[in-house]
Design a protein around this motif. Structure first.
Motif, short mmCIF file in Angstrom:
data_model
loop_
_atom_site.label_atom_id
_atom_site.label_comp_id
_atom_site.label_asym_id
_atom_site.label_seq_id
_atom_site.Cartn_x
_atom_site.Cartn_y
_atom_site.Cartn_z
N GLU A 218 44.07 39.93 45.40
CA GLU A 218 44.37 40.73 44.21
C GLU A 218 45.30 40.00 43.25
O GLU A 218 45.36 40.35 42.06
CB GLU A 218 45.03 42.07 44.62
CG GLU A 218 44.07 43.05 45.27
CD GLU A 218 44.73 44.39 45.52
OE1 GLU A 218 45.52 44.82 44.67
OE2 GLU A 218 44.48 44.97 46.59
N LEU A 219 46.02 39.02 43.75
CA LEU A 219 46.96 38.28 42.91
C LEU A 219 46.26 37.10 42.25
O LEU A 219 45.51 36.37 42.91
CB LEU A 219 48.14 37.79 43.76
CG LEU A 219 49.02 38.89 44.35
CD1 LEU A 219 49.92 38.32 45.45
CD2 LEU A 219 49.87 39.53 43.25
N PRO A 220 46.49 36.87 40.96
CA PRO A 220 45.80 35.77 40.23
C PRO A 220 46.47 34.42 40.51
O PRO A 220 46.91 33.72 39.60
CB PRO A 220 45.96 36.19 38.77
CG PRO A 220 47.24 36.95 38.73
CD PRO A 220 47.35 37.66 40.05
N LEU A 221 46.54 34.08 41.79
CA LEU A 221 47.22 32.88 42.23
C LEU A 221 46.39 32.15 43.26
O LEU A 221 45.51 32.73 43.90
CB LEU A 221 48.57 33.24 42.87
CG LEU A 221 49.65 33.86 41.98
CD1 LEU A 221 50.76 34.45 42.86
CD2 LEU A 221 50.21 32.84 41.01
N GLU A 222 46.68 30.86 43.45
CA GLU A 222 46.11 30.17 44.58
C GLU A 222 46.60 30.86 45.85
O GLU A 222 47.72 31.38 45.89
CB GLU A 222 46.54 28.70 44.58
CG GLU A 222 45.94 27.88 43.46
CD GLU A 222 46.42 26.44 43.50
OE1 GLU A 222 46.66 25.92 44.61
OE2 GLU A 222 46.57 25.84 42.42
N GLN B 111 53.51 39.39 34.32
CA GLN B 111 52.18 39.74 34.84
C GLN B 111 52.18 39.79 36.37
O GLN B 111 51.63 40.72 36.97
CB GLN B 111 51.15 38.71 34.35
CG GLN B 111 50.85 38.77 32.87
CD GLN B 111 49.97 39.96 32.51
OE1 GLN B 111 49.14 40.37 33.30
NE2 GLN B 111 50.18 40.51 31.34
N LEU B 112 52.79 38.78 36.99
CA LEU B 112 52.84 38.75 38.46
C LEU B 112 53.63 39.92 39.01
O LEU B 112 53.26 40.51 40.04
CB LEU B 112 53.46 37.43 38.94
CG LEU B 112 52.60 36.17 38.79
CD1 LEU B 112 53.36 34.95 39.29
CD2 LEU B 112 51.28 36.31 39.54
N GLU B 113 54.70 40.28 38.34
CA GLU B 113 55.50 41.43 38.75
C GLU B 113 54.66 42.70 38.71
O GLU B 113 54.70 43.52 39.64
CB GLU B 113 56.73 41.57 37.85
CG GLU B 113 57.68 42.68 38.29
CD GLU B 113 58.90 42.80 37.39
OE1 GLU B 113 59.75 43.67 37.66
OE2 GLU B 113 59.00 42.04 36.41
N ASN B 114 53.87 42.85 37.64
CA ASN B 114 53.00 44.03 37.52
C ASN B 114 51.93 44.06 38.61
O ASN B 114 51.65 45.10 39.20
CB ASN B 114 52.33 44.06 36.15
CG ASN B 114 53.32 44.36 35.03
OD1 ASN B 114 54.41 44.87 35.29
ND2 ASN B 114 52.97 44.05 33.81
#
Length: 699
Positions: free
Chosen positions: A458-462, A559-562
């Motif tokens: 769900e997180l837009p991360l590697e 954004q990551l916090e959200n």
């Protein structure tokens, strides 16, 4: 099949409605000028034939060279013809800059604003109206993320994959998923747009004969080759630039170089030559264009040259696609590019300078013909060009597959090894990436996705950074604020800009913010001080900080916090459902009250879990968290001053840009963020960890 030339089509009802709306909005002078430019594009005479082919086929493969207008015009044709059927059209781009700038251009041509009828969506940023947007330019990664939430992509009626020939890992996976989706959604139209190279491969993959060829660039381009190879490509480029300046007609020059260091060297060489110009010589202005350059300096490259002057733009491949620089008539192409390649056997990523592909060479030459007839000077022989690869090796064949596999599992694809790719990755890539995800508890022993893995997806991360965030919160919730900041900074490059000739070094700047024996904490300290500064512009100027990029880091953090708080909210709702399984359905009034309360939910979660930026930074808590979260990136000191990466047993050096490069004595145990192999293998972004932390993660 070649499209026959057709007459200008009659305006449909939808077109008339669009024109009426444009007239209402005013600015007819600019609108009329843009419409005239649209009609002068090579693609315009094919408009009706193109639409007829798209109407009668579910899958269309469109091949067109640089400058034909396919990226900006085809999506507009589809809307004007009403083929979107009141739903959105998605147009993917490999690069975020391209998605944003093209959306801005198309919005201008449609006489609307970005975020209204035309929008964009890139990682950590979007401008879209769910009710009004009909045309959405987005990075391929964002559309891929949407397939996790909605595998049928139901809000889209047409999906366009642009620049497919670049073969990014995301576009390749999207193409494979779209092939499966085309069987489930017969109403969905899929358009693959590519350069003229390897078009048939896409058509064969989709089992379609509907290949549409479009005419090439707007203006003719004359290509010149070197008679023999050059020993020093910078020296050859310098001589070519000077030769163009003194012997060719008016027109600006675009020179492609492999990186910032070469650009700065070339700039200095040119400045030394310019000092020797005769007084009557035409003025030559130098502009540079690369990722680390502050935005206000990047914009200089796009300004028109004054009468009687010429500019030369020294650029990385950032100017290779989808960018039009006013006045460019001459391109100097050394035929080299810097690229990353992942080695699954050594578990390291290498930064290499390699020859460009024919596809890239064609794109570069195309920059000279966007506004007028031009010339391209290739600093390599015709024989060398003929031996170049048709295109770069697809990214999926030279990358770590952890992100791809996690996304596929989140979508619901169980057999990732048996999945139909355009080009299937090597077995070693699958094995190494699956083991990597299992070590992070994203996949279980049977290779099924875990709850932890679903939250990571769900997180837009590697995956490694998503794992780091979730593990940090699970082991030490008070550290989440610093971890969010650290991960955000890891997503943004080139935080500092020290002008050539400045009497200060990067080390001097870093020492101002040093916190612990850690590059990450030092940069977090800098970010937090920037956030608290009253005059942010002065703060950046005084500390040689790239304001555009540190501002981007803050936006990424928000954004990551959200995203993170959204995960916590879902956990909370899941617990509530379990506790209230026998409660009857809520009344309408209760539902309204719940909706009103939603606005404060994130704020309450933010206060409860202290995710906002904090003034105090607990170094020990962070170091403990980074040791656990990035345990696969641990290394220990050798007697000769090098470090051995525990996971791969590779020897490496601390990068000279790290604070810890200058540490005496050197730390025994470290966590790094990135491995880069150039002349040597380097570790970047270092944090010293204790022996006890190292012992714990080495079990």
């Amino acid at each position: 099949m070649e499209i026959e030339k057709s007459q200008s089509p009659n305006k449909s009802t939808v077109q008339q409605q669009i024109l009426v709306e444009k007239n209402k909005n005013g600015n007819l002078g600019l609108f009329n000028k843009l419409q005239k430019e649209r009609k002068n594009l090579p693609i315009f005479k094919h408009r009706q034939g193109l639409l007829d082919k798209i109407k009668s086929n579910q899958i269309s493969v469109i091949a067109g060279e640089t400058g034909c207008g396919k990226t900006t015009q085809i999506p507009q044709y589809l809307i004007e013809e009403g083929l979107n059927k009141n739903r959105m059209i998605a147009v993917t781009q490999p690069r975020r800059v391209a998605a944003i700038t093209i959306a801005q251009r198309v919005a201008q041509e449609m006489n609307t604003t970005v975020g209204n009828k035309v929008g964009y969506s890139v990682r950590f940023e979007e401008a879209v109206d769910k009710n009004n947007t009909k045309l959405l330019y987005m990075t391929d990664g964002m559309l891929l993320r949407e397939t996790i939430v909605d595998p049928n992509l139901s809000r889209f009626s047409i999906i366009v994959i642009d620049e497919a020939h670049e073969r990014t890992i995301n576009s390749d996976l999207l193409i494979s998923l779209l092939k499966q989706l085309s069987e489930r959604r017969k109403d969905l139209k899929i358009i693959i747009m590519s350069a003229t190279i390897e078009t048939e491969k896409f058509a064969n993959f989709f089992e379609t004969e509907n290949i549409i060829y479009l005419e090439g660039r707007c203006h003719p381009i004359e290509v010149f080759y070197s008679k023999k190879p050059h020993a020093d490509y910078l020296d050859a480029a310098l001589n070519t630039i000077l030769q163009i300046h003194f012997e060719e007609q008016d027109g600006d020059i675009l020179c492609f170089l492999v990186g910032q260091e070469d650009i700065e060297d070339m700039q200095q060489m040119l400045e030394e030559k310019i000092e020797l110009f005769p007084k009557e010589a035409k003025k030559l202005n130098i502009c540079t264009l690369y990722a680390a350059l502050p935005s206000h300096l990047q914009l200089l490259a796009f300004e028109k040259s004054q009468e009687g002057e010429r500019k030369v733009v020294l650029s990385t491949n950032i100017a290779e696609t989808s960018v039009t620089i006013d006045g460019i008539k001459y391109v100097v192409d050394p035929g080299l590019v810097k690229t990353r390649k992942y080695n699954p056997n050594k578990l390291i990523e290498m930064l290499l300078v390699v020859p460009v592909s024919k596809s890239s060479a064609m794109q570069r030459a195309g920059r000279a013909g966007r506004q007028s007839a031009g010339k391209c000077f290739r600093l390599y022989t015709k024989y060398t060009h003929d031996t170049l690869a048709e295109f770069m090796l697809p990214e999926i064949l030279r990358s770590n597959l952890s992100t791809v596999i996690l996304q596929m599992k989140a979508i619901g694809i169980k057999d990732v090894k048996g999945f139909q790719f355009i080009d299937r990755p090597h077995e070693d890539q699958f094995i190494e990436s699956i083991e990597n995800l299992q070590q992070m508890n994203a996949l279980d022993a049977n290779e099924n996705i875990t709850l932890h893995g679903k939250e990571m997806a769900e997180l837009p991360l590697e995956p490694i950074y998503a794992h780091f965030m979730l593990v940090a919160f699970a082991t030490n919730p008070n550290s989440i604020s610093v971890v969010l900041s650290a991960i955000s900074l890891m997503q943004v490059e080139n935080l500092f800009f020290i002008p050539k000739g400045a009497k200060i070094s990067l080390l001097d700047v870093l020492l101002r913010f040093q916190l612990g024996n850690s590059d990450q904490l030092t940069k977090v300290n800098m970010l937090h001080q920037y956030y608290l500064a009253k005059n942010k512009k002065s703060f950046c100027k005084e500390n040689f900080i790239n304001q555009k990029n540190i501002k981007k880091a803050l936006e990424v953090r928000q954004q990551l916090e959200n995203y993170f708080l959204d995960i916590l909210k879902k956990r909370s709702k899941k617990n509530q459902k379990q506790n209230q399984a026998n409660i009857q359905q809520q009344s309408e009034e209760q539902q309204i009250q719940e909706e009103l309360a939603k606005g404060n939910t994130l704020k309450k979660l933010q206060e409860e879990h202290k995710t906002a930026i904090q003034q105090e930074i607990n170094t020990e808590e962070f170091i403990s968290c980074i040791a656990k979260g990035l345990s696969v990136k641990a290394a220990k000191l050798n007697n000769d001053g090098t470090y051995t990466i525990i996971r791969s047993n590779i020897q490496a050096y601390i990068h000279p840009e790290s604070l810890l490069f200058y540490s005496k004595p050197k730390p025994d145990y470290i966590i790094f963020n990135e491995v880069v192999s150039t002349i040597k293998t380097y570790l970047r972004d270092i944090t010293e960890i204790s022996f006890s932390d190292f012992k714990e993660i080495s079990k």
